[in-house]
Motif scaffolding. Structure first.
Motif, PDB file in Angstrom:
ATOM      1  N   LEU A 127       0.840  -1.188   0.000  1.00 23.87           N
ATOM      2  CA  LEU A 127       0.000   0.000   0.000  1.00 23.87           C
ATOM      3  C   LEU A 127       0.878   1.242   0.000  1.00 23.87           C
ATOM      4  O   LEU A 127       1.891   1.291   0.700  1.00 23.87           O
ATOM      5  CB  LEU A 127      -0.900   0.002   1.238  1.00 23.87           C
ATOM      6  CG  LEU A 127      -1.789  -1.242   1.369  1.00 23.87           C
ATOM      7  CD1 LEU A 127      -2.181  -1.460   2.816  1.00 23.87           C
ATOM      8  CD2 LEU A 127      -3.017  -1.109   0.488  1.00 23.87           C
ATOM      9  N   VAL A 128       0.489   2.252  -0.774  1.00 23.26           N
ATOM     10  CA  VAL A 128       1.353   3.422  -0.969  1.00 23.26           C
ATOM     11  C   VAL A 128       0.530   4.701  -0.944  1.00 23.26           C
ATOM     12  O   VAL A 128      -0.690   4.690  -1.110  1.00 23.26           O
ATOM     13  CB  VAL A 128       2.109   3.328  -2.311  1.00 23.26           C
ATOM     14  CG1 VAL A 128       3.018   2.119  -2.335  1.00 23.26           C
ATOM     15  CG2 VAL A 128       1.135   3.290  -3.496  1.00 23.26           C
ATOM     16  N   GLY A 129       1.230   5.832  -0.759  1.00 19.09           N
ATOM     17  CA  GLY A 129       0.625   7.129  -0.978  1.00 19.09           C
ATOM     18  C   GLY A 129       0.452   7.374  -2.470  1.00 19.09           C
ATOM     19  O   GLY A 129       0.833   6.553  -3.314  1.00 19.09           O
ATOM     20  N   HIS A 130      -0.065   8.557  -2.822  1.00 19.49           N
ATOM     21  CA  HIS A 130      -0.495   8.760  -4.212  1.00 19.49           C
ATOM     22  C   HIS A 130      -0.736  10.233  -4.495  1.00 19.49           C
ATOM     23  O   HIS A 130      -0.962  11.038  -3.586  1.00 19.49           O
ATOM     24  CB  HIS A 130      -1.800   8.000  -4.446  1.00 19.49           C
ATOM     25  CG  HIS A 130      -2.856   8.315  -3.410  1.00 19.49           C
ATOM     26  ND1 HIS A 130      -3.756   9.339  -3.548  1.00 19.49           N
ATOM     27  CD2 HIS A 130      -3.097   7.759  -2.188  1.00 19.49           C
ATOM     28  CE1 HIS A 130      -4.528   9.391  -2.479  1.00 19.49           C
ATOM     29  NE2 HIS A 130      -4.150   8.439  -1.628  1.00 19.49           N
ATOM     30  N   GLY A 131      -0.717  10.555  -5.783  1.00 23.38           N
ATOM     31  CA  GLY A 131      -1.119  11.880  -6.202  1.00 23.38           C
ATOM     32  C   GLY A 131      -2.586  12.130  -5.888  1.00 23.38           C
ATOM     33  O   GLY A 131      -3.381  11.191  -5.804  1.00 23.38           O
ATOM     34  N   VAL A 132      -2.930  13.407  -5.702  1.00 22.53           N
ATOM     35  CA  VAL A 132      -4.299  13.802  -5.374  1.00 22.53           C
ATOM     36  C   VAL A 132      -4.662  15.013  -6.227  1.00 22.53           C
ATOM     37  O   VAL A 132      -3.839  15.912  -6.413  1.00 22.53           O
ATOM     38  CB  VAL A 132      -4.440  14.166  -3.884  1.00 22.53           C
ATOM     39  CG1 VAL A 132      -5.877  14.565  -3.553  1.00 22.53           C
ATOM     40  CG2 VAL A 132      -4.007  13.016  -2.991  1.00 22.53           C
ATOM     41  N   GLY A 133      -5.890  15.052  -6.708  1.00 24.77           N
ATOM     42  CA  GLY A 133      -6.329  16.192  -7.500  1.00 24.77           C
ATOM     43  C   GLY A 133      -7.757  16.012  -7.954  1.00 24.77           C
ATOM     44  O   GLY A 133      -8.650  15.786  -7.140  1.00 24.77           O
ATOM     45  N   LYS A 134      -7.965  16.082  -9.254  1.00 23.31           N
ATOM     46  CA  LYS A 134      -9.310  15.858  -9.783  1.00 23.31           C
ATOM     47  C   LYS A 134      -9.730  14.402  -9.609  1.00 23.31           C
ATOM     48  O   LYS A 134     -10.920  14.094  -9.573  1.00 23.31           O
ATOM     49  CB  LYS A 134      -9.382  16.281 -11.251  1.00 23.31           C
ATOM     50  CG  LYS A 134      -9.274  17.790 -11.432  1.00 23.31           C
ATOM     51  CD  LYS A 134      -9.468  18.202 -12.887  1.00 23.31           C
ATOM     52  CE  LYS A 134      -9.436  19.728 -12.992  1.00 23.31           C
ATOM     53  NZ  LYS A 134      -9.615  20.183 -14.396  1.00 23.31           N
TER      54      LYS A 134
END
Length: 270
Positions: A165-172
């Motif tokens: 499990l990982v972090g991630h980009g966030v946006g639309k």
């Protein structure tokens, strides 16, 4: 593909993140023994919708709730339900808000007052690792610098760093590029640039790094059933600084058990 955000985008993500932070604060008021996790979910959804937002997680790939509520050995993606919190529980609350076209995402792990000292230390150090990762999230660095900072710190205490499990980009979109793991090597991975917005979220286990997915297809728990901790912020990278868009301020103001007392933790003998 990494989608770089404009200043106009960031204005809206900040608004989303403020709603999210205050929703977390509403939940924090309620966390105590005897409270059903379904109550926390209901309160969060009502607050978010009252502010004109939408819970990011609700119906996301079929997820049935507004919050991921993960208790004790559950790492992430736990379902709210009829479970009543107990004095010895740790409870991770992960929440996202979609507002005016943009998502924000953050998580916090609460200890109730009967939690063992070694578990309190796990939470304290996991939270510290989040900020060590954020310190490396600078324009010109690489994602591996963030990952290595987290891994090096928590593994120095013998904890397990979840790989799956990982972090991630966030946006639309709730999940965008780049992926942001909590383990890795300095100088490796995607180069960090101004305009990137991503979530850093250490998921750290008291014991083994290995995890198991339950039959519901969502719930992830530790293989050895020892406790896990999860903290998360959404951050924005600028040319000259890194901005934490989400906040734990309302949690720390509203949660009655003031567990983050480093002077006490430092005296604990395990």
């Amino acid at each position: 593909m990494v989608h770089l955000k404009t200043e106009e985008d960031l204005v809206l993500i900040r608004e989303s993140a403020q709603i999210l932070g205050k929703a977390h604060g509403e939940i924090a008021r309620l966390i105590k023994p005897g409270v059903k996790t379904s109550v926390l979910d209901k309160v969060a959804e009502e607050y978010i919708r009252d502010q004109g937002g939408v819970p990011s997680f609700k119906n996301y790939h079929g997820f049935p709730a507004s919050l991921c509520i993960s208790v004790n050995e559950v790492v992430v993606h736990g379902f709210p339900g009829s479970y009543e919190l107990r004095e010895t529980d740790v409870i991770s609350v992960d929440c996202g808000v979609y507002y005016k076209g943009y998502h924000s995402d953050s998580a916090y792990t609460y200890p109730l007052e009967g939690v063992k000292p070694e578990t309190l230390l796990l939470l304290e150090r996991t939270l510290e690792s989040l900020y060590k990762g954020i310190d490396e999230a600078k324009a010109g660095n690489r994602i591996g610098d963030v990952a290595s900072a987290i891994q090096t710190y928590v593994e120095s205490f013998g904890y397990g760093v979840v790989r799956e499990l990982v972090g991630h980009g966030v946006g639309k979109s709730l999940h965008e590029d780049p992926e942001v793991p909590n383990y890795g090597k300095r100088g490796k991975g995607v180069k960090i640039a101004a305009g990137m917005v991503f979530a850093i979220e250490p998921m750290i286990n008291l014991g083994t790094k290995n995890v198991v997915q339950e039959r519901d297809g969502w719930t992830i728990r530790t293989a050895d059933r020892k406790p896990s901790a999860h903290f998360e912020h959404t951050i924005a990278v600028h040319e000259d600084r890194t901005e934490i868009l989400t906040t734990h301020e309302y949690i720390e103001a509203n949660y009655t058990y003031k567990w983050r007392n480093k002077s006490q933790l430092s005296k604990m003998v395990l």
